[in-house]
Design a protein around this motif. Sequence first.
Motif, PDB file in Angstrom:
ATOM      1  N   MET A   1      47.676  41.026 -24.386  1.00 24.97           N
ATOM      2  CA  MET A   1      46.794  40.510 -25.422  1.00 24.97           C
ATOM      3  C   MET A   1      46.868  41.379 -26.682  1.00 24.97           C
ATOM      4  O   MET A   1      45.942  41.431 -27.454  1.00 24.97           O
ATOM      5  N   SER A   2      47.949  42.093 -26.855  1.00 26.23           N
ATOM      6  CA  SER A   2      47.990  43.016 -27.974  1.00 26.23           C
ATOM      7  C   SER A   2      49.404  43.123 -28.508  1.00 26.23           C
ATOM      8  O   SER A   2      50.378  42.965 -27.774  1.00 26.23           O
ATOM      9  N   LEU A   3      49.495  43.375 -29.800  1.00 28.67           N
ATOM     10  CA  LEU A   3      50.811  43.625 -30.380  1.00 28.67           C
ATOM     11  C   LEU A   3      51.321  45.008 -29.986  1.00 28.67           C
ATOM     12  O   LEU A   3      52.491  45.301 -30.117  1.00 28.67           O
ATOM     13  N   VAL A   4      50.400  45.853 -29.554  1.00 29.39           N
ATOM     14  CA  VAL A   4      50.770  47.233 -29.282  1.00 29.39           C
ATOM     15  C   VAL A   4      51.444  47.319 -27.918  1.00 29.39           C
ATOM     16  O   VAL A   4      50.829  47.093 -26.891  1.00 29.39           O
ATOM     17  N   ALA A   5      52.712  47.626 -27.954  1.00 32.90           N
ATOM     18  CA  ALA A   5      53.506  47.584 -26.727  1.00 32.90           C
ATOM     19  C   ALA A   5      52.960  48.534 -25.667  1.00 32.90           C
ATOM     20  O   ALA A   5      52.972  48.230 -24.483  1.00 32.90           O
ATOM     21  N   THR A   6      52.445  49.678 -26.081  1.00 31.78           N
ATOM     22  CA  THR A   6      52.000  50.676 -25.118  1.00 31.78           C
ATOM     23  C   THR A   6      50.758  50.236 -24.353  1.00 31.78           C
ATOM     24  O   THR A   6      50.453  50.798 -23.316  1.00 31.78           O
ATOM     25  N   ALA A   7      50.042  49.217 -24.857  1.00 41.81           N
ATOM     26  CA  ALA A   7      48.841  48.757 -24.161  1.00 41.81           C
ATOM     27  C   ALA A   7      49.209  47.850 -22.988  1.00 41.81           C
ATOM     28  O   ALA A   7      48.375  47.517 -22.177  1.00 41.81           O
ATOM     29  N   ARG A   8      50.460  47.448 -22.907  1.00 43.56           N
ATOM     30  CA  ARG A   8      50.857  46.554 -21.822  1.00 43.56           C
ATOM     31  C   ARG A   8      51.023  47.326 -20.528  1.00 43.56           C
ATOM     32  O   ARG A   8      51.448  48.483 -20.538  1.00 43.56           O
ATOM     33  N   PRO A   9      50.739  46.684 -19.384  1.00 44.31           N
ATOM     34  CA  PRO A   9      50.977  47.349 -18.112  1.00 44.31           C
ATOM     35  C   PRO A   9      52.455  47.701 -18.003  1.00 44.31           C
ATOM     36  O   PRO A   9      53.308  47.011 -18.561  1.00 44.31           O
ATOM     37  N   SER A  10      52.759  48.771 -17.269  1.00 44.15           N
ATOM     38  CA  SER A  10      54.155  49.174 -17.157  1.00 44.15           C
ATOM     39  C   SER A  10      54.948  48.103 -16.426  1.00 44.15           C
ATOM     40  O   SER A  10      54.415  47.329 -15.637  1.00 44.15           O
ATOM     41  N   THR A  11      56.241  48.068 -16.704  1.00 44.92           N
ATOM     42  CA  THR A  11      57.114  47.098 -16.057  1.00 44.92           C
ATOM     43  C   THR A  11      57.115  47.311 -14.549  1.00 44.92           C
ATOM     44  O   THR A  11      57.085  46.356 -13.775  1.00 44.92           O
ATOM     45  N   ALA A  12      57.107  48.576 -14.129  1.00 43.11           N
ATOM     46  CA  ALA A  12      57.075  48.870 -12.693  1.00 43.11           C
ATOM     47  C   ALA A  12      55.813  48.289 -12.060  1.00 43.11           C
ATOM     48  O   ALA A  12      55.856  47.718 -10.964  1.00 43.11           O
ATOM     49  N   GLY A  13      54.689  48.430 -12.756  1.00 42.11           N
ATOM     50  CA  GLY A  13      53.431  47.901 -12.241  1.00 42.11           C
ATOM     51  C   GLY A  13      53.471  46.391 -12.104  1.00 42.11           C
ATOM     52  O   GLY A  13      53.000  45.830 -11.105  1.00 42.11           O
ATOM     53  N   LEU A  14      54.056  45.715 -13.103  1.00 39.52           N
ATOM     54  CA  LEU A  14      54.170  44.259 -13.033  1.00 39.52           C
ATOM     55  C   LEU A  14      55.043  43.830 -11.853  1.00 39.52           C
ATOM     56  O   LEU A  14      54.710  42.901 -11.129  1.00 39.52           O
ATOM     57  N   LEU A  15      56.154  44.551 -11.656  1.00 41.03           N
ATOM     58  CA  LEU A  15      57.039  44.201 -10.535  1.00 41.03           C
ATOM     59  C   LEU A  15      56.343  44.429  -9.194  1.00 41.03           C
ATOM     60  O   LEU A  15      56.442  43.605  -8.287  1.00 41.03           O
ATOM     61  N   LEU A  16      55.620  45.557  -9.084  1.00 37.77           N
ATOM     62  CA  LEU A  16      54.878  45.819  -7.852  1.00 37.77           C
ATOM     63  C   LEU A  16      53.925  44.676  -7.555  1.00 37.77           C
ATOM     64  O   LEU A  16      53.790  44.226  -6.419  1.00 37.77           O
ATOM     65  N   ASP A  17      53.234  44.211  -8.603  1.00 40.92           N
ATOM     66  CA  ASP A  17      52.277  43.129  -8.423  1.00 40.92           C
ATOM     67  C   ASP A  17      52.973  41.831  -8.001  1.00 40.92           C
ATOM     68  O   ASP A  17      52.449  41.083  -7.175  1.00 40.92           O
ATOM     69  N   LEU A  18      54.154  41.584  -8.557  1.00 41.50           N
ATOM     70  CA  LEU A  18      54.908  40.388  -8.153  1.00 41.50           C
ATOM     71  C   LEU A  18      55.323  40.474  -6.688  1.00 41.50           C
ATOM     72  O   LEU A  18      55.222  39.498  -5.945  1.00 41.50           O
ATOM     73  N   VAL A  19      55.782  41.660  -6.265  1.00 40.97           N
ATOM     74  CA  VAL A  19      56.177  41.834  -4.862  1.00 40.97           C
ATOM     75  C   VAL A  19      54.947  41.667  -3.966  1.00 40.97           C
ATOM     76  O   VAL A  19      54.984  40.979  -2.947  1.00 40.97           O
ATOM     77  N   ARG A  20      53.827  42.267  -4.394  1.00 34.14           N
ATOM     78  CA  ARG A  20      52.602  42.212  -3.589  1.00 34.14           C
ATOM     79  C   ARG A  20      52.140  40.768  -3.423  1.00 34.14           C
ATOM     80  O   ARG A  20      51.756  40.341  -2.334  1.00 34.14           O
ATOM     81  N   THR A  21      52.180  40.001  -4.493  1.00 38.75           N
ATOM     82  CA  THR A  21      51.700  38.613  -4.433  1.00 38.75           C
ATOM     83  C   THR A  21      52.669  37.731  -3.645  1.00 38.75           C
ATOM     84  O   THR A  21      52.252  36.847  -2.895  1.00 38.75           O
ATOM     85  N   ALA A  22      53.975  37.997  -3.809  1.00 40.52           N
ATOM     86  CA  ALA A  22      54.970  37.157  -3.129  1.00 40.52           C
ATOM     87  C   ALA A  22      55.023  37.450  -1.627  1.00 40.52           C
ATOM     88  O   ALA A  22      55.352  36.572  -0.842  1.00 40.52           O
ATOM     89  N   GLY A  23      54.699  38.685  -1.252  1.00 38.61           N
ATOM     90  CA  GLY A  23      54.823  39.060   0.164  1.00 38.61           C
ATOM     91  C   GLY A  23      56.231  39.566   0.422  1.00 38.61           C
ATOM     92  O   GLY A  23      56.441  40.749   0.631  1.00 38.61           O
ATOM     93  N   THR A  24      57.205  38.640   0.405  1.00 38.73           N
ATOM     94  CA  THR A  24      58.614  39.005   0.571  1.00 38.73           C
ATOM     95  C   THR A  24      59.395  38.349  -0.564  1.00 38.73           C
ATOM     96  O   THR A  24      59.192  37.170  -0.846  1.00 38.73           O
ATOM     97  N   ILE A  25      60.278  39.104  -1.196  1.00 41.12           N
ATOM     98  CA  ILE A  25      60.968  38.573  -2.378  1.00 41.12           C
ATOM     99  C   ILE A  25      62.295  39.302  -2.562  1.00 41.12           C
ATOM    100  O   ILE A  25      62.413  40.486  -2.204  1.00 41.12           O
ATOM    101  N   SER A  26      63.305  38.604  -3.079  1.00 39.29           N
ATOM    102  CA  SER A  26      64.586  39.235  -3.361  1.00 39.29           C
ATOM    103  C   SER A  26      64.621  39.732  -4.806  1.00 39.29           C
ATOM    104  O   SER A  26      63.792  39.336  -5.625  1.00 39.29           O
ATOM    105  N   ARG A  27      65.590  40.578  -5.113  1.00 36.73           N
ATOM    106  CA  ARG A  27      65.739  41.070  -6.488  1.00 36.73           C
ATOM    107  C   ARG A  27      66.022  39.916  -7.450  1.00 36.73           C
ATOM    108  O   ARG A  27      65.549  39.904  -8.577  1.00 36.73           O
ATOM    109  N   VAL A  28      66.808  38.941  -6.970  1.00 35.44           N
ATOM    110  CA  VAL A  28      67.145  37.802  -7.841  1.00 35.44           C
ATOM    111  C   VAL A  28      65.887  37.000  -8.188  1.00 35.44           C
ATOM    112  O   VAL A  28      65.645  36.642  -9.344  1.00 35.44           O
ATOM    113  N   GLU A  29      65.044  36.755  -7.153  1.00 34.47           N
ATOM    114  CA  GLU A  29      63.789  36.033  -7.406  1.00 34.47           C
ATOM    115  C   GLU A  29      62.875  36.838  -8.317  1.00 34.47           C
ATOM    116  O   GLU A  29      62.168  36.282  -9.157  1.00 34.47           O
ATOM    117  N   LEU A  30      62.897  38.161  -8.143  1.00 33.05           N
ATOM    118  CA  LEU A  30      62.080  39.048  -8.969  1.00 33.05           C
ATOM    119  C   LEU A  30      62.510  38.933 -10.438  1.00 33.05           C
ATOM    120  O   LEU A  30      61.680  38.907 -11.344  1.00 33.05           O
TER     121      LEU A  30
END
Lengths: 408, 408
Positions: free
Chosen positions: B1-30
């Motif tokens: 919700m911001s133009l300021v890039a540093t306010a965004r969640p880290s990319t690692a955090g976003l990926l962790l959340d995607l893995v957590r929500t998916a349960g099981t996921i491949s790198r390609v799906e990620l």
Amino acid sequence: MSLVATARPSTAGLLLDLVRTAGTISRVELAQSSGLTAGTITHIVRDLIQNGLVHEVGRSQSARGTPRRLLQINPQAGVAIGVQLDRTTATVVLVDFAGHTLATAGLRGAGQVSPEETLSTLAGQVDELLTRTGVARGRVLGAGLVTHGPQDRQRGVLLTDQPAPSWREFPLTRTLSAALQVPVLLENDATAAAIGEQWAGDVPTATFGVIYMASGIGGGVVVDGEVYRGRASNTIEIGHVALGSGGVPCVCGNRGCLEVMAGPSAVVARARQDEDLTARLSLRGSPDQTLTDFERLARASLGGDAGARALLDESGRQLGRAAVALVNLFDLDTVVLAGSAFAVAGPQYCDHVARALSRHALCRELTPARALLSANAATAAAVGGALSVLRSSATGARGRFAGPRLVP
Amino acid sequence: MSLVATARPSTAGLLLDLVRTAGTISRVELAQSSGLTAGTITHIVRDLIQNGLVHEVGRSQSARGTPRRLLQINPQAGVAIGVQLDRTTATVVLVDFAGHTLATAGLRGAGQVSPEETLSTLAGQVDELLTRTGVARGRVLGAGLVTHGPQDRQRGVLLTDQPAPSWREFPLTRTLSAALQVPVLLENDATAAAIGEQWAGDVPTATFGVIYMASGIGGGVVVDGEVYRGRASNTIEIGHVALGSGGVPCVCGNRGCLEVMAGPSAVVARARQDEDLTARLSLRGSPDQTLTDFERLARASLGGDAGARALLDESGRQLGRAAVALVNLFDLDTVVLAGSAFAVAGPQYCDHVARALSRHALCRELTPARALLSANAATAAAVGGALSVLRSSATGARGRFAGPRLVP
């Protein structure tokens, strides 16, 4: 608002918008505002300059260190059209690439006229403005058509029988695009007003709400500089929320909606029940004269007419309750009033909204909530429509609005 | 919700959340889900695996091409505590790093008890759960304390006299953190419920609203997978919007709020005016028994008691109107009901909300609006609080919650 990186506006588009809003800015300030690295800024700004979208305009005077080269949008890089349309009013504006208004025209709204005829009239008005300002059609990037919702922005159609059944599913953007020979995007009027206010820079916060009142009542919200879009951009239909008692049927199919209880049509209808007041102010009472009648009531109220004042006060109190709902639901502390209905009545409504917020907004525990009147209440939405075009052009919009890609 | 890039969640955090929500996921799906390049995914996933946060769990069976290596969250990477607290109820949960609930406990709410005593009881309950599950304290990443608003999340305090004046400005997170010896963050209960629902994966869309009803009524909104936060995270106070007629004073200082008209306390108070009903259902009427009384009314209604049913129907109709306001303002088509008040009464309320949405939601022109009942109505908010801790730990939260940085 998405994990999907590709759905984000391009970095070049964000930088262009920062330069446009700042007016004049250095690369260092751009890096600070955007959070991007100096290297990225240097790289993108070079592209923007090469493409003629941004130019350097001298150096800053600084007490210490090297003077910084200053950047501005090249206002000549293109022109955008904004067209705001509702039942009783329409506004057409031309803005340059820097977002400055070159020309503006106000005309009658859709009234009882067909969509074809209305759009043809609007296209003729755009031609007249282009001729008057000497802008070649080839320099027009596109037009933003700004209307009430619900809309399907992708298909460029209205999903409602308002102002008349013939408008539902009518190909608005396709028809206007064919008439103007430029791409056309569809935008919600209250959202466009929020974009217009954000750009005008008079709102002292990047998070605020807009209550937009013209023939109808709508809302817009900007959080941290980003417009709230919801599921399909048909957001914040505050005119269609029942906040008071009373079950008057609304055109939307519900009862007791704010719009039908407190909007200009409701105020004028109540005034027309008073024969003295109707005669005194020469109220016409026809639907396409609603805003003219409403403005007469507002002027009379300002001039001390007690009858007119009482009607506007009642409407203002209800709008105040809506403003409280808006700030409590969206967690805001600032509400801007925009739209042609506020052109004269604005200060009176602003008082009511400010009073309601100071007494009832939940955030009063945290921060005082404020009500602001748009400095360009009547044109903010049309200007916002034109700015949407500038943003879409620069960031590469998808869907129906396949505007020229200015940034490679 | 911001133009300021540093306010965004880290990319690692976003990926962790995607893995957590998916349960099981491949790198390609990620890569497909995140829009990131294969190279970036490879790089970050290698770090996540090296840090023990994610592990490989075999290969996918695929008709053609190379089988893909599958990723899962390492559930052993840490434990998070979720504590939901209001006047009448409290829920404590332990979840593992994958977001699965390890243990849960329900206990009495704050009632007439001091903040010190309440937090001490809650801390004792957490200790008991840790002992019962054999989780060492060193593996606890933090606790999410989930309460009604308005809150100052940065300072970890409530900005209201609810449930009693002694709670205003009481150092909630500091006190609980000292008792538990883990970092504590403060989260809004309805927002936490939205996070819990999003994670549970039962909601078939990434854009939805939550109406949360326990002792009070609140709201949460998720757009494209991202929680709506507004100005200071005190959002969607739908319990404090006046949607009906009637001017009953509310604890917030306003009149006619939904919560005071239709919430569990209002329903129980109305029931207590009926002596027969009160005796028949053994309603206690004391403030800290509100949800117990409300649950008795809900059971009686399900069992065919006409008096109880009428009271819940009246409340349900008002909640239906609130749901219409929520979808019209935030442009949603899905509303989830969560919170302990829906544990028994849920299906009856869900019917009312579904009916109101089908008749009155503006989006009915575009898409049918639906009402869903949370599969874990009573615990969704506490689970959401624990998930907030997992997200903050992984993305490096700032401010009061200086949790362990798991991702370098």
